[in-house]
Design a protein around this motif. Structure first.
Motif, PDB file in Angstrom:
ATOM      1  N   THR A  22       0.841  -1.196   0.000  1.00  0.00           N
ATOM      2  CA  THR A  22       0.000   0.000   0.000  1.00  0.00           C
ATOM      3  C   THR A  22       0.873   1.242   0.000  1.00  0.00           C
ATOM      4  OG1 THR A  22      -1.779  -1.122   1.207  1.00  0.00           O
ATOM      5  CG2 THR A  22      -1.785   1.273   1.218  1.00  0.00           C
ATOM      6  N   LEU A  23       0.590   2.150  -0.927  1.00  0.00           N
ATOM      7  CA  LEU A  23       1.250   3.452  -0.983  1.00  0.00           C
ATOM      8  C   LEU A  23       0.286   4.477  -0.412  1.00  0.00           C
ATOM      9  CD1 LEU A  23       2.593   3.157  -4.646  1.00  0.00           C
ATOM     10  CD2 LEU A  23       3.817   2.614  -2.541  1.00  0.00           C
ATOM     11  N   ASP A  24       0.631   5.036   0.728  1.00  0.00           N
ATOM     12  CA  ASP A  24      -0.277   5.941   1.429  1.00  0.00           C
ATOM     13  C   ASP A  24      -0.531   7.211   0.620  1.00  0.00           C
ATOM     14  OD1 ASP A  24      -0.416   4.206   3.557  1.00  0.00           O
ATOM     15  OD2 ASP A  24       1.196   5.195   4.677  1.00  0.00           O
ATOM     16  N   GLY A  25      -1.767   7.713   0.738  1.00  0.00           N
ATOM     17  CA  GLY A  25      -2.103   8.988   0.125  1.00  0.00           C
ATOM     18  C   GLY A  25      -1.394  10.133   0.811  1.00  0.00           C
ATOM     19  N   TYR A  26      -1.439  11.287   0.183  1.00  0.00           N
ATOM     20  CA  TYR A  26      -0.741  12.443   0.752  1.00  0.00           C
ATOM     21  C   TYR A  26      -1.364  13.741   0.229  1.00  0.00           C
ATOM     22  CZ  TYR A  26       1.622  12.397  -3.823  1.00  0.00           C
ATOM     23  OH  TYR A  26       1.888  12.399  -5.169  1.00  0.00           O
ATOM     24  N   GLU A  27      -1.022  14.836   0.888  1.00  0.00           N
ATOM     25  CA  GLU A  27      -1.405  16.168   0.452  1.00  0.00           C
ATOM     26  C   GLU A  27      -0.133  16.971   0.203  1.00  0.00           C
ATOM     27  OE1 GLU A  27      -2.837  14.989   3.504  1.00  0.00           O
ATOM     28  OE2 GLU A  27      -4.358  14.083   2.187  1.00  0.00           O
ATOM     29  N   LYS A  28      -0.154  17.830  -0.793  1.00  0.00           N
ATOM     30  CA  LYS A  28       1.026  18.606  -1.182  1.00  0.00           C
ATOM     31  C   LYS A  28       0.602  20.033  -1.482  1.00  0.00           C
ATOM     32  CE  LYS A  28       4.543  18.605  -4.912  1.00  0.00           C
ATOM     33  NZ  LYS A  28       3.936  19.560  -5.868  1.00  0.00           N
ATOM     34  N   LEU A  29       1.406  20.997  -1.012  1.00  0.00           N
ATOM     35  CA  LEU A  29       1.094  22.414  -1.195  1.00  0.00           C
ATOM     36  C   LEU A  29       2.233  23.105  -1.918  1.00  0.00           C
ATOM     37  CD1 LEU A  29      -0.725  24.881  -0.613  1.00  0.00           C
ATOM     38  CD2 LEU A  29       0.519  25.150   1.559  1.00  0.00           C
ATOM     39  N   ASP A  30       1.889  23.820  -2.983  1.00  0.00           N
ATOM     40  CA  ASP A  30       2.842  24.635  -3.730  1.00  0.00           C
ATOM     41  C   ASP A  30       2.381  26.090  -3.688  1.00  0.00           C
ATOM     42  OD1 ASP A  30       3.897  22.121  -4.547  1.00  0.00           O
ATOM     43  OD2 ASP A  30       2.530  22.107  -6.265  1.00  0.00           O
TER      44      ASP A  30
END
Length: 748
Positions: free
Chosen positions: A685-693
Motif C-alpha cells: 500500500t502506498l499511502d495517500g498524501y497532500e502537497k502544497l505549492d
C-alpha cells in the motif's frame, strides 16, 4: 476521505461552477467563444473547443509558467484523468490514463509537437515519450486529449494525446531573456526571439542552457543540458507552410526507489554521488569490462523536427499534411537497488566489516548497506511520421479522409545487473570484502542484450460529421491500420540472435459521438470508441514463445464517455464521466519470469473547472474520481489496478492585483491523492498524501517580471511507487522534496 466525502467535494465544486455559470450567462448571453483546439481532428484541422464532442484540457504559457513543472511529465498533472509519477527526474516518468492498467513508463501517452507524434511507440523499456521533449519559453501552449476520437486520428493512441504548440513569429519583432536559479544550485538562461524575415515569412528562435546538482543533490552537476529551437512559417494567399527543428542535449540523474526503513533516508536521498559515479561494468559471455560514468543518468541527445503544409484547394476542399522526424540517443544509466537494505555484518565476508572501494575506510558491521546494480541502457532511436488529410464542408455535412504513415526504429545495448553492495548514504561508496552470490547480493544476475527493431504503420482513416440540427451534431470515425514489426535480439551478447520476429497484423478502430448545444455557451456530449495498442519491440522480447499468434499481443480498449461543458467569458467547465474495458494486458515482474495476462474495467468522473472574477481572483479545479478493477486474471482477479489512486484533486486559486503601480499575482496549488496499491497483488500500500505549492509574480517596471515558486512547501514525503522489482523489499520512491525557484525575465 471516504467515497461519499469525495463526491461531496466534487459536488460542491460543480455547484459553484453552475452558480458561476448562471451569473456568467445572464451577463453575456451573446458571448463568442474563440478557443480553438486541433487535437482530435483530422490532420489537426481545428475546431472551437465548445463545439468539441470530447474532453480537452488547454494550458497557455502563463498557466505553464505558474505551474513551474519540474519536467514535461510533471505538466500532465494538470490534465484530469491522468496520474503522473514524475519523481524519477526530468526523464523516465510513469504516466497512467483513466485506469488503463500498467506497471510503469507511459504506454498510453502520445506526445506531439505541432500535431506530429515525436515517437510513434508510446513506450519502450527505459523510454517514454516525455523523456525526449523539454519545456522552455519557445512553447506557446499545450492541449491534452484523453479518449474521444484518439483511436482514429493521429497515431491511433486510445489513451492520452498531448500536443505542444511552438511560438511563431509575427510582423513585430519581440523576444525575452530569463535567468532562473534555485535553492539547489540551478543556473539556467532561457531566451526567445521572433519576428518577420520578409513579407509573409516569419521566424521564431529560442532555447536554454542549464546546470544543476539536482533537486536530490548528487554533489556534482548531475543535471545539465541545452536546447535550441527554430520555427519558420511562410504564409500564402491560400494557406501556409511551417517547418521547425528542436535540437536537445539534456540529461539528469536517474532517481530510483530508496529504502524506507533506514534513518536519514528521505525525499532528498539519491544513490548516485561523487564516490560511486565512475564504475566498471562487465557484459557479455567474455565479461568484457567497460568504464562508465553513472552520473550521466537519463536523457535525450537528439532532434525533433517537422512541419506542416495547409492549403485551401478551392471548391471547399482543404489539405493538411503534417510530418516529423525524430532521431537521437535516449540512454539510461544509473544505480538500481536490489532487495532490502541490511546490516553489513550479515553480508560481509568476515561477518564483521568491509572496506570502501574509493576511500579505503573500514566500515563496521552495523553499517546499513544495500545491493545496487550498475545498469547501462544505450538506446538509439529514429522515427519518421506523416499525416495527410483532406477535408470538405458541405451544407450539413463535413468529411475528412486521412492517411497516416510511420516508420519507427530502435537499436539497444543493455548491461543490467553488475550488482555490488554500497553504503546507504548520499552517494555511498561501493564496498570490497562482500561476497558476490545470488543468495546474498544478486551479483551473479546479469541481463545483457543487443537488439535492433524496425516497425512500419500504414493507416487510412475517415471522420464524418453530420449537423442534424442547429443544436445536434453526430460524428463517426473509422481507422484501418496495418502494423508490421521486424525485430532481432541477441541475449547474452554472444553474437547470435536468440529471438527473431517478423510480424504483421491489421486492426480497425472506430469512434461514434453526439454533441448537443443547450445554447451558444454550453452543451453535452456522448461518445463511444474502440481502439488498440499495437505491439512494439519489447512486447516480443518479453513475451517470446508465450503466445500462439500476433493477435495475443494486441491490447483492446473499449471506452464510453458522457460529458457536460460550459465556456464563457469568466467560467469554463468540463465534467466528463468515463468507463472503459481493457483486454489483454500483460505483466512480467522480472526478465524471464512468468507473464500474467489480465483484463480490467474502470469508471470515473473528471472535473476541469476554471473561474476568473473581475476582481482578479481566479480558481482552477482539476479532479478525478475513479475505480479500476482487475476483472479477469489467473491470480489477481478482483484486485484494484496497481499504482493509480481512486481520487486526486488539485485546487489552484490565484489573485492578480496592482500595488504602487506594479502588477503582481499570488497563487498556490493544493493537491490531495488517495492511497494506491504498489502492485497487482495488492500487498503493498502506498499511502495517500497532500502537497502544497506556492508562487508569486511581480512586475516592478515595464517588461520586467520576477517569479518565485515554492514546490512542496511542507516537504511532504509522499510515495509514488514501491519497488517494481520486488513484492517484499521495503523500498519506495518519494515525491520530489521542497524546492524554491526564482527567475527574472525581460521582454522586449
Amino acid at each position: 476521505m471516504n467515497f461519499t466525502a469525495k463526491l461531496s467535494t466534487i459536488g460542491l465544486a460543480v455547484s459553484l461552477a453552475f452558480s458561476a455559470q448562471a451569473q456568467e450567462q445572464a451577463a453575456s448571453e451573446d458571448a463568442k467563444i474563440e478557443t480553438i483546439i486541433v487535437s482530435g481532428t483530422a490532420g489537426g484541422r481545428g475546431i472551437r473547443k465548445v463545439d468539441a464532442a470530447f474532453a480537452v484540457t488547454n494550458l497557455d504559457e502563463v498557466k505553464i509558467e505558474r505551474l513551474a513543472p519540474k519536467s514535461t511529465a510533471d505538466l500532465f498533472k494538470s490534465v484530469p484523468g491522468v496520474w503522473v509519477e514524475s519523481s524519477g527526474g526530468e526523464s523516465g516518468a510513469n504516466v497512467f490514463v483513466r485506469g488503463f492498467p500498467g506497471s510503469g513508463d507511459a504506454p498510453f501517452l502520445t506526445l506531439s509537437v505541432e500535431g506530429v507524434p515525436v515517437y510513434p511507440a508510446p513506450t519502450l523499456s527505459f523510454l517514454e515519450n516525455s523523456s525526449i521533449f523539454r519545456l522552455d519559453d519557445t512553447i506557446s501552449g499545450m492541449e491534452g486529449l484523453r479518449g474521444g476520437p484518439n483511436p482514429v486520428v493521429s497515431n491511433g493512441q486510445p489513451g492520452l494525446t498531448t500536443n505542444f504548440s511552438l511560438k511563431r513569429g509575427y510582423e513585430d519583432t519581440e523576444g525575452s531573456v530569463k535567468y532562473t536559479t534555485s535553492d539547489y544550485g540551478l543556473n539556467r538562461v532561457d531566451a526567445v526571439l521572433s519576428g518577420e524575415l520578409a513579407k509573409d515569412l516569419y521566424f521564431m528562435v529560442g532555447g536554454y542552457v542549464k546546470r544543476s546538482p539536482g533537486i536530490r543533490d548528487a554533489g556534482f552537476d548531475s543535471e545539465k543540458g541545452n536546447q535550441f529551437t527554430i520555427n519558420i512559417t511562410k504564409e500564402f494567399d491560400n494557406g501556409q507552410f511551417n517547418i521547425f527543428t528542436r535540437v536537445t542535449d539534456d540529461r539528469g540523474a536517474w532517481y530510483l526507489p530508496t529504502p524506507l526503513n533506514v534513518d536519514g533516508v528521505d525525499g532528498g536521498f539519491t544513490q548516485i554521488g561523487t564516490k560511486n559515479r565512475y564504475a566498471t561494468v562487465y557484459a557479455g559471455v567474455n565479461n568484457e569490462a567497460v568504464e562508465y560514468d553513472l552520473g550521466e543518468g537519463r536523457g535525450w541527445d537528439g532532434s525533433v523536427s517537422g512541419g506542416s503544409l495547409k492549403l485551401e484547394l478551392g471548391n471547399g476542399w482543404e489539405l493538411i499534411d503534417r510530418f516529423g522526424l525524430t532521431k537521437g540517443d535516449a540512454n539510461t544509466i544509473g544505480l538500481v537497488p536490489h532487495g532490502t537494505a541490511v546490516a553489513l555484518s550479515t553480508v560481509a565476508d568476515n561477518g564483521l566489516s568491509a572496506t570502501g572501494a574509493v576511500t579505503g575506510i573500514e566500515y563496521s558491521g552495523d553499517t546499513i548497506v544495500q545491493d545496487y546494480g550498475r545498469w547501462i541502457v544505450q538506446k538509439e532511436i529514429e522515427a519518421f511520421v506523416n499525416d495527410l488529410a483532406v477535408s470538405k464542408d458541405f451544407d450539413s455535412w463535413s468529411s475528412s479522409y486521412g492517411m497516416y504513415t510511420a516508420t519507427t526504429s530502435a537499436k539497444d545495448w543493455w548491461a543490467l545487473g553488475n550488482s555490488a553492495y554500497h553504503v546507504v548514504e548520499q552517494g555511498g561508496e561501493m564496498l570490497e570484502g562482500v561476497a558476490c552470490n545470488f543468495e546474498l547480493s544478486g551479483c551473479s544476475w546479469n541481463y545483457d542484450i543487443s537488439s535492433v527493431g524496425d516497425a512500419k504503420t500504414l493507416a487510412f482513416y475517415t471522420t464524418q460529421k453530420w449537423f442534424a440540427t442547429d443544436d445536434l451534431t453526430l460524428d463517426v470515425g473509422v481507422r484501418s491500420e496495418k502494423h508490421e514489426v521486424e525485430y532481432s535480439v541477441d541475449e547474452g551478447l554472444d553474437g547470435t540472435a536468440s529471438k527473431y520476429v517478423e510480424y504483421s497484423e491489421r486492426k480497425t478502430s472506430w469512434t461514434l459521438g453526439a454533441d448537443y448545444k443547450f445554447d451558444i455557451n454550453q452543451g453535452m456530449f456522448v461518445r463511444f470508441n474502440q481502439g488498440y495498442k499495437m505491439p512494439y519491440f519489447d512486447d516480443f522480447r518479453d513475451n517470446y514463445g508465450a503466445y500462439t499468434g500476433g493477435e495475443d499481443l494486441i491490447k483492446e480498449v473499449k471506452q464510453a464517455e458522457v460529458g457536460y461543458k460550459y465556456m464563457g467569458d469568466s467560467v469554463d467547465l468540463y465534467a466528463t464521466f468515463f468507463a472503459n474495458e481493457f483486454v489483454g494486458d500483460t505483466f512480467q515482474r522480472n526478465f524471464g519470469g512468468p507473464v500474467e495476462v489480465f483484463t480490467t474495467e474502470a469508471y470515473g468522473v473528471e472535473i476541469d473547472f476554471n473561474y476568473a472574477h473581475e476582481s482578479g481572483f481566479n480558481l482552477n479545479l482539476n479532479a478525478t474520481l475513479q475505480d479500476g478493477e482487475i476483472t479477469e486474471s489467473p491470480v489477481n482477479e478482483g484486485n484494484q489496478i496497481q499504482r493509480q489512486p481512486n481520487y486526486q484533486i488539485r485546487m489552484t486559486p490565484s489573485y492578480d492585483f496592482e500595488v504602487d503601480g506594479m502588477y503582481a499575482s499570488v497563487y498556490g496549488t493544493l493537491s490531495a491523492v488517495d492511497d494506491r496499491y504498489g502492485n497487482n497483488e495488492n500487498v503493498v500500500t502506498l499511502d495517500g498524501y497532500e502537497k502544497l505549492d506556492l508562487g508569486a509574480t511581480l512586475e516592478p517596471v515595464e517588461n520586467v517580471k520576477l517569479l518565485l515558486s515554492i514546490d512542496n512547501i511542507t516537504d511532504e514525503e509522499g510515495l509514488t511507487e514501491g519497488d517494481p522489482r520486488s513484492l517484499t523489499a521495503p523500498n519506495g520512491r518519494y515525491i520530489l522534496p521542497r524546492s524554491v525557484k526564482f527567475s527574472v525575465s525581460y521582454a522586449f
